[in-house]
Design an enzyme around this catalytic site. Structure first.
Site, short mmCIF file in Angstrom:
data_model
loop_
_atom_site.label_atom_id
_atom_site.label_comp_id
_atom_site.label_asym_id
_atom_site.label_seq_id
_atom_site.Cartn_x
_atom_site.Cartn_y
_atom_site.Cartn_z
N ARG A 1 11.56 25.44 67.57
CA ARG A 1 11.79 25.71 66.14
C ARG A 1 12.37 24.48 65.45
O ARG A 1 12.03 24.17 64.30
CB ARG A 1 12.73 26.92 65.98
CG ARG A 1 12.04 28.23 66.31
CD ARG A 1 13.03 29.35 66.53
NE ARG A 1 13.77 29.72 65.35
CZ ARG A 1 14.92 30.40 65.38
NH1 ARG A 1 15.45 30.75 66.54
NH2 ARG A 1 15.52 30.72 64.27
N ARG B 1 8.02 26.36 53.48
CA ARG B 1 8.41 25.50 54.62
C ARG B 1 7.34 24.52 55.01
O ARG B 1 7.46 23.86 56.05
CB ARG B 1 8.61 26.26 55.92
CG ARG B 1 9.43 27.34 56.01
CD ARG B 1 9.65 27.73 57.48
NE ARG B 1 10.43 28.91 57.38
CZ ARG B 1 11.36 29.29 58.20
NH1 ARG B 1 11.59 28.61 59.28
NH2 ARG B 1 12.05 30.36 57.99
N ARG C 1 24.08 34.04 68.09
CA ARG C 1 23.76 35.07 67.08
C ARG C 1 23.42 36.39 67.79
O ARG C 1 22.67 36.44 68.75
CB ARG C 1 22.57 34.62 66.25
CG ARG C 1 22.05 35.75 65.36
CD ARG C 1 21.08 35.30 64.31
NE ARG C 1 20.13 34.31 64.76
CZ ARG C 1 19.46 33.53 63.93
NH1 ARG C 1 19.64 33.62 62.63
NH2 ARG C 1 18.59 32.65 64.39
N ARG D 1 17.89 37.88 69.08
CA ARG D 1 16.52 37.70 68.60
C ARG D 1 15.68 37.04 69.69
O ARG D 1 16.16 36.16 70.39
CB ARG D 1 16.55 36.79 67.35
CG ARG D 1 16.17 37.54 66.10
CD ARG D 1 16.48 36.77 64.87
NE ARG D 1 15.69 35.55 64.71
CZ ARG D 1 15.71 34.81 63.60
NH1 ARG D 1 16.46 35.18 62.58
NH2 ARG D 1 15.01 33.70 63.51
N LYS E 1 21.14 30.23 56.26
CA LYS E 1 20.42 30.62 55.04
C LYS E 1 20.59 32.12 54.75
O LYS E 1 20.90 32.51 53.64
CB LYS E 1 18.92 30.28 55.17
CG LYS E 1 18.64 28.80 55.40
CD LYS E 1 17.16 28.50 55.47
CE LYS E 1 16.44 29.11 56.65
NZ LYS E 1 16.88 28.63 57.96
P1 AP5 Z 1 21.84 32.77 59.73
O1 AP5 Z 1 22.46 33.02 58.42
O2 AP5 Z 1 21.11 33.90 60.40
O3 AP5 Z 1 20.95 31.45 59.68
P2 AP5 Z 1 19.49 31.20 59.15
O4 AP5 Z 1 19.43 29.85 58.57
O5 AP5 Z 1 19.06 32.35 58.28
O6 AP5 Z 1 18.77 31.21 60.54
P3 AP5 Z 1 17.34 31.72 61.03
O7 AP5 Z 1 17.32 31.45 62.49
O8 AP5 Z 1 17.07 33.14 60.58
O9 AP5 Z 1 16.40 30.76 60.27
P4 AP5 Z 1 14.96 30.40 60.65
O10 AP5 Z 1 14.57 29.63 59.45
O11 AP5 Z 1 14.70 29.76 61.94
O12 AP5 Z 1 14.31 31.83 60.89
P5 AP5 Z 1 13.50 32.83 59.98
O13 AP5 Z 1 13.96 34.17 60.29
O14 AP5 Z 1 13.46 32.37 58.56
O15 AP5 Z 1 22.99 32.24 60.71
C1 AP5 Z 1 22.72 31.94 62.07
C2 AP5 Z 1 23.95 32.32 62.92
O16 AP5 Z 1 25.03 31.50 62.51
C3 AP5 Z 1 24.41 33.78 62.73
O17 AP5 Z 1 24.94 34.24 63.95
C4 AP5 Z 1 25.53 33.67 61.67
O18 AP5 Z 1 26.49 34.69 61.82
C5 AP5 Z 1 26.11 32.28 62.01
N1 AP5 Z 1 26.66 31.57 60.86
C6 AP5 Z 1 26.14 31.50 59.62
N2 AP5 Z 1 26.90 30.70 58.84
C7 AP5 Z 1 27.91 30.24 59.64
C8 AP5 Z 1 29.01 29.36 59.44
N3 AP5 Z 1 29.23 28.80 58.24
N4 AP5 Z 1 29.84 29.12 60.50
C9 AP5 Z 1 29.59 29.69 61.70
N5 AP5 Z 1 28.59 30.54 61.95
C10 AP5 Z 1 27.74 30.80 60.94
O19 AP5 Z 1 12.02 32.59 60.54
C11 AP5 Z 1 11.68 33.00 61.85
C12 AP5 Z 1 10.25 32.58 62.17
O20 AP5 Z 1 9.35 33.17 61.21
C13 AP5 Z 1 9.96 31.08 62.07
O21 AP5 Z 1 10.30 30.40 63.27
C14 AP5 Z 1 8.45 31.10 61.83
O22 AP5 Z 1 7.76 31.36 63.01
C15 AP5 Z 1 8.27 32.29 60.91
N6 AP5 Z 1 8.36 31.92 59.48
C16 AP5 Z 1 9.36 32.23 58.61
N7 AP5 Z 1 9.11 31.73 57.40
C17 AP5 Z 1 7.92 31.09 57.48
C18 AP5 Z 1 7.14 30.36 56.57
N8 AP5 Z 1 7.52 30.17 55.28
N9 AP5 Z 1 5.98 29.84 57.01
C19 AP5 Z 1 5.55 30.03 58.26
N10 AP5 Z 1 6.24 30.70 59.20
C20 AP5 Z 1 7.42 31.23 58.81
#
Ligand code: AP5
Length: 220
Positions: A172, A92, A131, A161, A17
């Site tokens: 997660r 979410r 990552r 992270r 994402k």
């Molecule tokens: P990346 O682009 O970083 O993926 P992402 O989907 O953004 O992954 P996240 O782990 O950040 O998502 P998440 O939803 O768990 O975490 P968030 O920070 O939102 O890519 C991942 C890896 O893959 C990277 O190394 C990248 O280089 C690689 N990659 C990307 N595309 C690729 C491809 N095509 N091929 C190969 N490699 C690739 O949330 C963290 C925490 O915050 C949650 O667990 C929760 O506790 C809290 N939180 C966040 N939002 C909410 C909400 N709305 N409500 C409640 N709690 C929340």
């Protein structure tokens, strides 16, 4: 070029994402709103709220809806989003869908589409485990993508992270199944959902995202 564009990016943890959001920002000149980034900033601020939020992040559980919605509202109201935004990681939960709809309506903003990036579990687990982040620039790397490797001095300062540890990754994914898959299902019912195959290189995925958005961006 369209006037204003509001998008949601949804998908499993590690589905790409954030990677796709950055590309959408440069293509459409919109703002990236990442609830994960905002929550991590709150943790780093060392405030009491940040302390509370860190307990959820380290456990791989969702932060309570009211805290996240307040952060999103504050970000949308900052006044630097004239062309719109791509919001990554929100809503979410089913409750957050309504909160987001209310927030948009109160500001006379219209959601254009919800882009869902679909990647098999085996790939998201590998992406999260590999990552690494450059703490100086915030740039994200995947150690599996050799073509993407930085110079040796940058490589040495990369960090992982806290929630990319195997036990937290599992939680997660469980949380995603229980809380966020129903959100995708709800948007499927509204006709706003664009589903994209997230396997392949980031550029290949982006090609599919922009293809999926073509109808929306042409008619906005
Ligand atoms: P990346 O682009 O970083 O993926 P992402 O989907 O953004 O992954 P996240 O782990 O950040 O998502 P998440 O939803 O768990 O975490 P968030 O920070 O939102 O890519 C991942 C890896 O893959 C990277 O190394 C990248 O280089 C690689 N990659 C990307 N595309 C690729 C491809 N095509 N091929 C190969 N490699 C690739 O949330 C963290 C925490 O915050 C949650 O667990 C929760 O506790 C809290 N939180 C966040 N939002 C909410 C909400 N709305 N409500 C409640 N709690 C929340």
């Amino acid at each position: 070029m369209i006037a204003v564009l509001h998008l949601i990016l949804i998908g499993a943890p590690g589905s790409g994402k954030g990677t796709q959001a950055k590309r959408l920002v440069s293509k459409f000149d919109i703002v990236h709103i990442s609830t994960g980034d905002m929550l991590r900033e709150a943790v780093h601020s060392g405030s009491d709220l940040g302390e509370l939020i860190s307990t959820y992040l380290r456990a791989g559980r969702l932060v309570p809806d009211n805290h996240v919605t307040a952060l999103v509202e504050e970000r949308v109201d900052r006044g630097d989003v004239p062309n719109g935004f791509v919001i990554d990681g929100y809503p979410r939960t089913i409750n957050q869908i309504q909160a987001f709809a209310d927030l948009m309506k109160a500001r006379s903003r219209r959601l254009a589409a919800v882009v869902c990036i679909d990647v098999p579990d085996v790939s998201v687990i590998s992406r999260m485990a590999n990552r690494r982040i450059d703490p100086e620039t915030g740039r994200i790397y995947n150690l599996n993508l050799k073509a993407d490797w930085p110079s040796l001095d940058i490589m040495e300062r990369l960090v992982q992270r806290d929630d990319d540890r195997p036990d937290v990754i599992k939680q997660r994914l469980d949380t995603y199944r229980a809380e966020t898959e129903p959100v995708i299902e709800a948007y499927r019912g509204t006709g706003e959902l664009i589903e994209v195959n997230g396997s392949g290189t980031p550029d290949e995925v982006f090609e599919r995202v922009t293809h999926g958005l073509a109808t929306v961006t042409e008619s906005s």
